[in-house]
Design a protein around this motif. Structure first.
Motif, mmCIF file in Angstrom:
data_model
loop_
_atom_site.group_PDB
_atom_site.id
_atom_site.type_symbol
_atom_site.label_atom_id
_atom_site.label_comp_id
_atom_site.label_asym_id
_atom_site.label_seq_id
_atom_site.Cartn_x
_atom_site.Cartn_y
_atom_site.Cartn_z
ATOM 1 N N ARG A 134 -3.835 0.523 17.760
ATOM 2 C CA ARG A 134 -3.162 1.292 18.809
ATOM 3 C C ARG A 134 -2.427 2.493 18.225
ATOM 4 O O ARG A 134 -1.657 2.364 17.266
ATOM 5 C CB ARG A 134 -2.163 0.395 19.558
ATOM 6 N N GLU A 135 -2.691 3.624 18.815
ATOM 7 C CA GLU A 135 -1.995 4.861 18.481
ATOM 8 C C GLU A 135 -0.792 4.966 19.418
ATOM 9 O O GLU A 135 -0.886 5.456 20.539
ATOM 10 C CB GLU A 135 -2.957 6.035 18.666
ATOM 11 N N VAL A 136 0.345 4.477 18.957
ATOM 12 C CA VAL A 136 1.511 4.357 19.824
ATOM 13 C C VAL A 136 2.758 4.414 18.966
ATOM 14 O O VAL A 136 2.702 4.205 17.751
ATOM 15 C CB VAL A 136 1.453 3.028 20.620
ATOM 16 N N GLY A 137 3.889 4.690 19.609
ATOM 17 C CA GLY A 137 5.139 4.752 18.867
ATOM 18 C C GLY A 137 5.466 6.166 18.429
ATOM 19 O O GLY A 137 4.799 7.135 18.832
ATOM 20 N N PRO A 138 6.458 6.321 17.570
ATOM 21 C CA PRO A 138 6.842 7.666 17.115
ATOM 22 C C PRO A 138 5.699 8.349 16.381
ATOM 23 O O PRO A 138 4.778 7.697 15.875
ATOM 24 C CB PRO A 138 8.017 7.387 16.160
ATOM 25 N N ASP A 139 5.766 9.674 16.300
ATOM 26 C CA ASP A 139 4.730 10.434 15.612
ATOM 27 C C ASP A 139 4.539 9.904 14.194
ATOM 28 O O ASP A 139 5.513 9.646 13.473
ATOM 29 C CB ASP A 139 5.117 11.916 15.548
ATOM 30 N N GLY A 140 3.277 9.750 13.820
ATOM 31 C CA GLY A 140 2.951 9.314 12.470
ATOM 32 C C GLY A 140 2.773 7.820 12.306
ATOM 33 O O GLY A 140 2.310 7.360 11.259
ATOM 34 N N LEU A 170 4.126 -2.353 13.202
ATOM 35 C CA LEU A 170 4.128 -0.896 13.328
ATOM 36 C C LEU A 170 4.222 -0.331 11.916
ATOM 37 O O LEU A 170 5.137 -0.690 11.167
ATOM 38 C CB LEU A 170 5.311 -0.436 14.173
ATOM 39 N N PHE A 171 3.280 0.523 11.563
ATOM 40 C CA PHE A 171 3.241 1.010 10.186
ATOM 41 C C PHE A 171 2.914 2.494 10.154
ATOM 42 O O PHE A 171 2.338 3.062 11.076
ATOM 43 C CB PHE A 171 2.223 0.212 9.364
ATOM 44 N N GLY A 172 3.283 3.142 9.075
ATOM 45 C CA GLY A 172 3.025 4.560 8.885
ATOM 46 C C GLY A 172 3.625 4.982 7.547
ATOM 47 O O GLY A 172 3.822 4.130 6.676
ATOM 48 N N THR A 173 3.952 6.211 7.399
ATOM 49 C CA THR A 173 3.690 7.250 8.382
ATOM 50 C C THR A 173 2.559 8.116 7.858
ATOM 51 O O THR A 173 2.385 8.252 6.638
ATOM 52 C CB THR A 173 4.936 8.110 8.670
ATOM 53 N N PHE A 174 1.823 8.724 8.802
ATOM 54 C CA PHE A 174 0.648 9.500 8.464
ATOM 55 C C PHE A 174 0.791 10.924 9.014
ATOM 56 O O PHE A 174 1.221 11.098 10.164
ATOM 57 C CB PHE A 174 -0.604 8.860 9.058
ATOM 58 N N PRO A 175 0.433 11.932 8.227
ATOM 59 C CA PRO A 175 0.490 13.303 8.742
ATOM 60 C C PRO A 175 -0.385 13.490 9.981
ATOM 61 O O PRO A 175 -0.041 14.262 10.881
ATOM 62 C CB PRO A 175 -0.021 14.150 7.557
ATOM 63 N N GLN A 213 0.825 -1.217 0.000
ATOM 64 C CA GLN A 213 0.000 0.000 0.000
ATOM 65 C C GLN A 213 0.852 1.258 0.000
ATOM 66 O O GLN A 213 0.317 2.375 0.067
ATOM 67 C CB GLN A 213 -0.940 0.006 1.206
ATOM 68 N N GLY A 214 2.163 1.087 -0.060
ATOM 69 C CA GLY A 214 3.062 2.231 -0.059
ATOM 70 C C GLY A 214 3.417 2.744 1.325
ATOM 71 O O GLY A 214 3.976 3.847 1.455
ATOM 72 N N LEU A 215 3.120 1.952 2.362
ATOM 73 C CA LEU A 215 3.391 2.363 3.741
ATOM 74 C C LEU A 215 4.747 1.854 4.210
ATOM 75 O O LEU A 215 5.262 0.848 3.706
ATOM 76 C CB LEU A 215 2.295 1.838 4.664
#
Length: 365
Positions: free
Chosen positions: A331-337, A309-314, A296-298
């Protein structure tokens, strides 16, 4: 001073805890999605009934039978074997970790780890009045051994906490890291390898249990909450030099493991092949999930655990909320994004993938 007379450094803080929401697909706390069989449930019920006949008496405070069973289980991961005197257990690996900090941390001492990592570690340090130092992992969430060793030698911590696989990234330690860092810590501290997700590690990744005979300052922690499908049991344990286990006995609360907890844990261990029987399926599902997310390009961290753990999102919260609006809790966790998703059943993963696709194409609902 305002009431209640809380310690000043605790004022305004919120207690740890992931959201507990009643939604169709719950993929936020890395639980095993497969519950115990009817036969296992029946064995547990019988064990609890038997334990209940003696609830007027205190339990075995040394939980000798359970330590023996846990040692036998851990011995499968090392050619050297593990004996009961090397095993300690408590109410979840959280209590195991807190007891380690109570025994080996404290005022004037330092605990150390490398971010991003499990968010409870600094809280264990805070609660035991231990100074907290946090290094950084590399961009790919791996551990730079030279930098890690240099920080340990500079800070001289009494406790080093290293999860493998790491939470929230899923990254496993390279085999040589444990020996190098145990030597850096030396006799003045303990190195704790937290293998809460150890059973999910990929083939060829050894357990740190193998290295116990070589390093007296090594502690390897495990839990029955994840691969054992027993999150509701609350049973964590560790393997270490017997002297470390004896030291923890000084700070443990009297009779800290109830008779019921001991009975249920023993029953679960009797059914270990069944309870662990889905681990290979979950590993395969994890690898498929990681590959799909990357398609998906993540960005996705390499994972040896039962999550990704996947991202990154603005705006990761908007993505998290969009999934929740579609009945999927992650879960909203980990580094920003970044966001973390647990591995569920094939049906749950299909629902998650469709929901994430919709969120990324349409935006939040």
């Amino acid at each position: 001073m305002s009431f209640p007379p809380l310690r000043e450094e605790l004022r305004g803080l919120q207690p740890y805890g992931a959201p507990q929401l009643d939604v169709p697909v719950q993929l936020n706390v890395n639980e095993n999605p497969y519950g115990p069989s009817a036969a296992c449930v029946a064995d547990i019920a019988t064990a609890v009934a038997e334990a209940s006949t003696t609830l007027n008496r205190y339990p075995d405070r040394e939980f000798t039978e359970l330590r023996t069973a846990l040692a036998a289980y851990l011995s499968r991961d090392t050619p050297h074997g593990v004996v009961p005197e090397q095993v300690w257990a408590a109410n979840g690996s959280n209590e195991v970790m807190l007891q380690l900090l109570q025994a080996f941390g404290g005022p004037g001492r330092t605990a150390l780890s490398f971010a991003p990592t499990y968010s409870m570690y600094p809280e264990y340090a805070r609660d035991s009045m231990t100074r907290w130092v946090q290094g950084r992992r590399a961009e790919d969430f791996s551990l730079d051994l030279d930098a890690a060793r240099a920080l340990i030698e500079a800070e001289r911590p009494s406790v080093v906490l290293l999860p493998s696989p790491n939470n929230p990234t899923g990254t496993a330690l390279p085999p040589e890291a444990v020996g190098v860092l145990c030597e850096a810590v030396g006799a003045d501290g303990v190195l704790v390898v937290d293998e809460a997700y150890g059973e999910f590690r990929r083939s060829g990744t050894p357990s740190a249990v193998e290295l116990l005979p070589e390093h007296r300052n090594l502690v390897v922690a495990r839990t029955m909450s994840k691969a054992f499908a027993a999150a509701g049991l609350r049973l964590g344990y560790l393997a270490a030099d017997p002297a470390i286990c004896d030291a923890i006995r000084v700070v443990r609360l009297p009779y800290h493991l109830s008779a019921v907890t001991q009975a249920v844990a023993l029953a679960a261990l009797r059914h270990a092949p069944e309870l662990l029987g889905r681990v290979d399926e979950l590993r395969a599902e994890r690898d498929d999930l990681v590959a799909w997310l990357r398609e998906q390009g993540l960005r996705v961290a390499d994972s040896d655990a039962n999550f990704a753990l996947f991202g990154t999102f603005p705006d990761r919260h908007a993505v998290w909320q969009g999934l929740l609006d579609r009945g999927v809790l992650i879960r909203e966790v980990g580094p920003d994004g970044w966001l973390r998703v647990s591995v569920g059943t094939p049906a749950e993963m299909a629902t998650f993938k469709q929901a994430l696709t919709d969120v990324m194409e349409e935006g939040p609902a």
